[in-house]
Motif scaffolding. Sequence first.
Motif, PDB file in Angstrom:
ATOM      1  N   UNK A 295       0.824  -1.209   0.000  1.00  0.00           N
ATOM      2  CA  UNK A 295       0.000   0.000   0.000  1.00  0.00           C
ATOM      3  C   UNK A 295       0.858   1.259   0.000  1.00  0.00           C
ATOM      4  N   UNK A 296       2.086   1.159   0.493  1.00  0.00           N
ATOM      5  CA  UNK A 296       2.972   2.324   0.496  1.00  0.00           C
ATOM      6  C   UNK A 296       3.408   2.679  -0.927  1.00  0.00           C
ATOM      7  N   UNK A 297       3.534   1.669  -1.790  1.00  0.00           N
ATOM      8  CA  UNK A 297       3.960   1.907  -3.168  1.00  0.00           C
ATOM      9  C   UNK A 297       2.778   2.221  -4.076  1.00  0.00           C
ATOM     10  N   UNK A 298       1.716   1.419  -3.940  1.00  0.00           N
ATOM     11  CA  UNK A 298       0.525   1.582  -4.779  1.00  0.00           C
ATOM     12  C   UNK A 298      -0.719   1.473  -3.905  1.00  0.00           C
ATOM     13  N   UNK A 299      -1.228   2.590  -3.418  1.00  0.00           N
ATOM     14  CA  UNK A 299      -2.426   2.518  -2.570  1.00  0.00           C
ATOM     15  C   UNK A 299      -3.644   2.010  -3.343  1.00  0.00           C
TER      16      UNK A 299
ATOM     17  N   UNK B  14      -1.531   0.111 -15.916  1.00  0.00           N
ATOM     18  CA  UNK B  14      -0.531  -0.840 -15.428  1.00  0.00           C
ATOM     19  C   UNK B  14       0.893  -0.347 -15.709  1.00  0.00           C
ATOM     20  N   UNK B  15       1.091   0.381 -16.803  1.00  0.00           N
ATOM     21  CA  UNK B  15       2.420   0.890 -17.130  1.00  0.00           C
ATOM     22  C   UNK B  15       2.890   1.868 -16.061  1.00  0.00           C
ATOM     23  N   UNK B  16       1.996   2.736 -15.629  1.00  0.00           N
ATOM     24  CA  UNK B  16       2.320   3.696 -14.579  1.00  0.00           C
ATOM     25  C   UNK B  16       2.579   2.979 -13.253  1.00  0.00           C
ATOM     26  N   UNK B  17       1.812   1.929 -12.978  1.00  0.00           N
ATOM     27  CA  UNK B  17       1.991   1.161 -11.747  1.00  0.00           C
ATOM     28  C   UNK B  17       3.355   0.479 -11.720  1.00  0.00           C
ATOM     29  N   UNK B  18       3.768  -0.110 -12.844  1.00  0.00           N
ATOM     30  CA  UNK B  18       5.081  -0.762 -12.911  1.00  0.00           C
ATOM     31  C   UNK B  18       6.189   0.273 -12.760  1.00  0.00           C
ATOM     32  N   UNK B  19       6.014   1.435 -13.364  1.00  0.00           N
ATOM     33  CA  UNK B  19       7.022   2.497 -13.230  1.00  0.00           C
ATOM     34  C   UNK B  19       7.150   2.927 -11.769  1.00  0.00           C
ATOM     35  N   UNK B  20       6.043   2.995 -11.071  1.00  0.00           N
ATOM     36  CA  UNK B  20       6.062   3.362  -9.651  1.00  0.00           C
ATOM     37  C   UNK B  20       6.791   2.306  -8.829  1.00  0.00           C
TER      38      UNK B  20
END
Length: 125
Positions: A26-30, A60-66
């Motif tokens: 949750x700290x990386x992707x809430x 998903x691309x933005x999530x992987x980059x995060x």
Amino acid sequence: MESKRQQKFAGIIQEELAAIFQREGAAYLPNTLVTITKVRVSPDLGVAKVYLSFLNTNNTTLSVAEVNSHASEIRYKLGARIRHQARVIPTLTFFVDDTNEYVEHMDKLFDKISKERKENGTEEE
């Protein structure tokens, strides 16, 4: 073809990363559920390619980059968990596992073909 050693090490990494994402994801992707679908390790065990699947995300691309932006922090946490099992903590690179999208795409194509056959009357039984 991966060796038994690579497969075993990849399994350990997958389990530990799953635990890290479950506790601290949750700290990386809430509000996003992250699943580690596959881990591939290089023959020297120095590089790990981690394939992720996301639930409840639009991009998903933005999530992987995060996640990749936090790769060094995740690697540190992984190192703390497997320090007694591994001599070297591998460099982590995260990728999107698009297997589900591929399956959905293929299902749509097969449905389209089936529908065309029924309309043309060439249904084989």
